[in-house]
Structure formats: C-alpha cells, structure tokens
Design an enzyme around this catalytic site. Structure first.
Site, PDB file in Angstrom:
ATOM      1  N   ILE A 258      -9.460   5.724  -0.703  1.00 29.28           N
ATOM      2  CA  ILE A 258      -8.949   4.605  -1.580  1.00 29.28           C
ATOM      3  C   ILE A 258      -9.259   3.241  -0.755  1.00 29.28           C
ATOM      4  CG2 ILE A 258      -6.995   3.637  -2.882  1.00 29.28           C
ATOM      5  CD1 ILE A 258      -6.159   6.397  -3.518  1.00 29.28           C
ATOM      6  N   GLY A 259      -8.678   3.098   0.508  1.00 32.12           N
ATOM      7  CA  GLY A 259      -8.760   2.168   1.084  1.00 32.12           C
ATOM      8  C   GLY A 259     -10.243   1.409   1.500  1.00 32.12           C
TER       9      GLY A 259
ATOM     10  N   TYR B 110       6.581  14.166   3.111  1.00 32.58           N
ATOM     11  CA  TYR B 110       5.354  13.192   2.563  1.00 32.58           C
ATOM     12  C   TYR B 110       6.152  12.262   1.337  1.00 32.58           C
ATOM     13  CZ  TYR B 110       1.119  11.380   0.124  1.00 32.58           C
ATOM     14  OH  TYR B 110       0.543  10.416  -0.520  1.00 32.58           O
TER      15      TYR B 110
END
Length: 284
Positions: free
Chosen positions: A18-19, A156
C-alpha cells in the site's frame, strides 16, 4: 501573481504494498511525495514504479525508521529545510505478527506495538507542528484488524486498536488547530499475508501444539480470503481521495468487504456477532 507552492506529503513504509502504491498515486495526483522507508536498499521497486508512472521527478525517497526518534527527527528536519512545508502525513509503516500469546513472548508483543503503534505516535508527534502551520492532515493506515480482533493476531490487533483509539482521541483536538485526522482501514490486500511476513506455514502449525488445528484452519481461511483481495493500488485510491477532499471522514474503509466487516463490529453491542464470526475461522 506567484504560483502556489507545491503541496508536500510524507508517507512511511513505501518499499512495497500500500505504501508504494500510495506514493506513486500521490505523485500522479500532483503531490510532492516524500516516500520513506527504513531500508533504502529496498527502494528499487518504488523507483521502477515511479519511472513507469512518469513521476520520478515528484517522488523523493528518504530513510525514516519509525521506531528511531533520531531518524524521525532528522527526516522531518530535512523535509522542512528542503521544501519549506509539510501538508500531509500518511502513516503506513507497519508489520504483521501471527501467533498466540501462550506460545510467544511479551517481547514479541512489545516489538509489534513498537512498530505499529509507537512508530505512528512518534512520526505524528514530530509532524504535527508542520501540519498545523499548513492546516494539513494526518492519515493513518490501520486495518480492519484495528476494529475487529482476529484469531492469532492478538499483538497485531492490539497495536492497531491502540492506533485507532489514539487517532480517534486526537482528531477533535487536532481539528481545533486546523489539522484533519483520519484512519484508513484496509481489509485483505493481495500479497501481504504469507509473503510479507515470511511465514513458514508447516513449521508454524507443527510448533503450535494444541493450537495447531485452529491455526491451520485460520491460515487456510485467510489464504483463501487473500486470494480475492484488493490490489495495493485499489487500497491506495481512498487514501488519495482523503488527501484531497475538503473534509475526510474519520474512518475510511478501502472496500465494500472491509465496510461490511467493520460494520459487523460497530453494530455488535454485546460482542456475540464478532465472536461467532471469528470463531468460525478457527473451527476444525
């Protein structure tokens, strides 16, 4: 009349997924994009994608390790010295962790929190004075796992829950000084479950002891879900929208599937719907 200075966005964790997709898309949308990553040796994929998109001149790659305060401070100092402003921050850097607490350590949980939560806090804190000056915005990529706790993702999800609580609390305060805050909640994104975490599934399940059957069921179900996942570019599109709209919503899901999943939790006052849903993921 002098031209308006080009708006600058800093994005963390841009070496992949995504980055990377967000960095390219932001540059395509006209932003001067400071694309950061912990290891500059992993920048080639971003460079290739930028070249293919014709936006190399609008992407500047810098080192930033979100868990190193000196690295964060140095990067922000360079950005302001070179560009004079920071209009937006996209907190994207993070790391997954699969396991259950009886078979892990508290150190594992702390390490997961350090990257996924304290890293976000560190970068946001350093960026806020500059964002306040620019009347800018903070966008933070969390996860549907920041709303719905998921089996074998205790550390997480705890970190992502913490991020959501932090940002939900910060948002009204930041708004009083002209800074918008939003969280972006992707669901499954292609290539980011087994591959990105370097999971040795047979070894993981073999070592899981009494949790082995549940872990295998969870992995089988999750790998199927990731087989029909969004692409990183699809997940990045709502982030670009949130960069440019006048007033982004606080909570933004990146797909209909993510909206449905998050909606289950937000309507589940006693927790039974979520427990029934996620319990089915680990049933033999």
């Amino acid at each position: 009349m002098s031209a308006q200075p080009q708006k600058t966005v800093l994005i963390t964790g841009t070496s992949s997924g995504i980055g990377l997709a967000t960095a390219v898309a932001a540059a395509q949308a006209g932003w001067l994009t400071v694309a950061t990553m912990r290891d500059l040796g992993k920048a080639d994929a971003l460079r290739r994608a930028a070249a293919e998109a014709g936006v190399t001149d609008r992407i500047q790659i810098k080192r930033l390790d979100v868990v190193d305060p000196d690295s964060v401070a140095d990067c922000l100092t360079e950005v302001i010295a070179e560009h004079g402003r920071l209009d937006a921050l996209v907190n994207n850097a993070g790391a997954g962790h699969v396991g259950t607490i009886e078979q892990g350590t508290v150190a594992d949980v702390r390490a997961t929190m350090e990257v996924n939560f304290f890293g976000v806090v560190e970068v946001t804190r350093a960026a806020l004075p500059h964002l306040r000056a620019a009347q800018g915005r903070v966008l933070t990529v969390t996860s549907v796992g920041g709303v719905v706790g998921q089996p074998f993702n205790e550390a997480y999800c705890a970190a992502k829950f913490a991020v959501e609580g932090f940002m939900e609390s910060l948002a009204p305060v930041a708004a009083t000084v002209g800074v918008s805050v939003a969280v972006i909640e992707p669901g499954a994104v292609a290539s980011e479950f087994v591959a990105s975490q370097s999971l040795d599934v047979p070894a993981l399940t073999a070592a899981a002891g009494p949790y082995g059957p549940a872990l295998q069921a969870y992995i089988d179900r999750t790998m199927k879900a990731f087989g029909s996942a969004q692409t990183p570019a699809e997940a990045a599109a709502p982030i670009i929208d949130a960069l440019t709209v006048d007033r982004p919503a606080f909570r933004i899901q990146t797909s209909d599937r993510a909206r449905d999943f998050v909606g289950t939790k937000l309507a589940d006052l006693d927790g039974s719907a979520v427990q029934s849903l996620t319990g089915s993921w680990v049933a033999g």
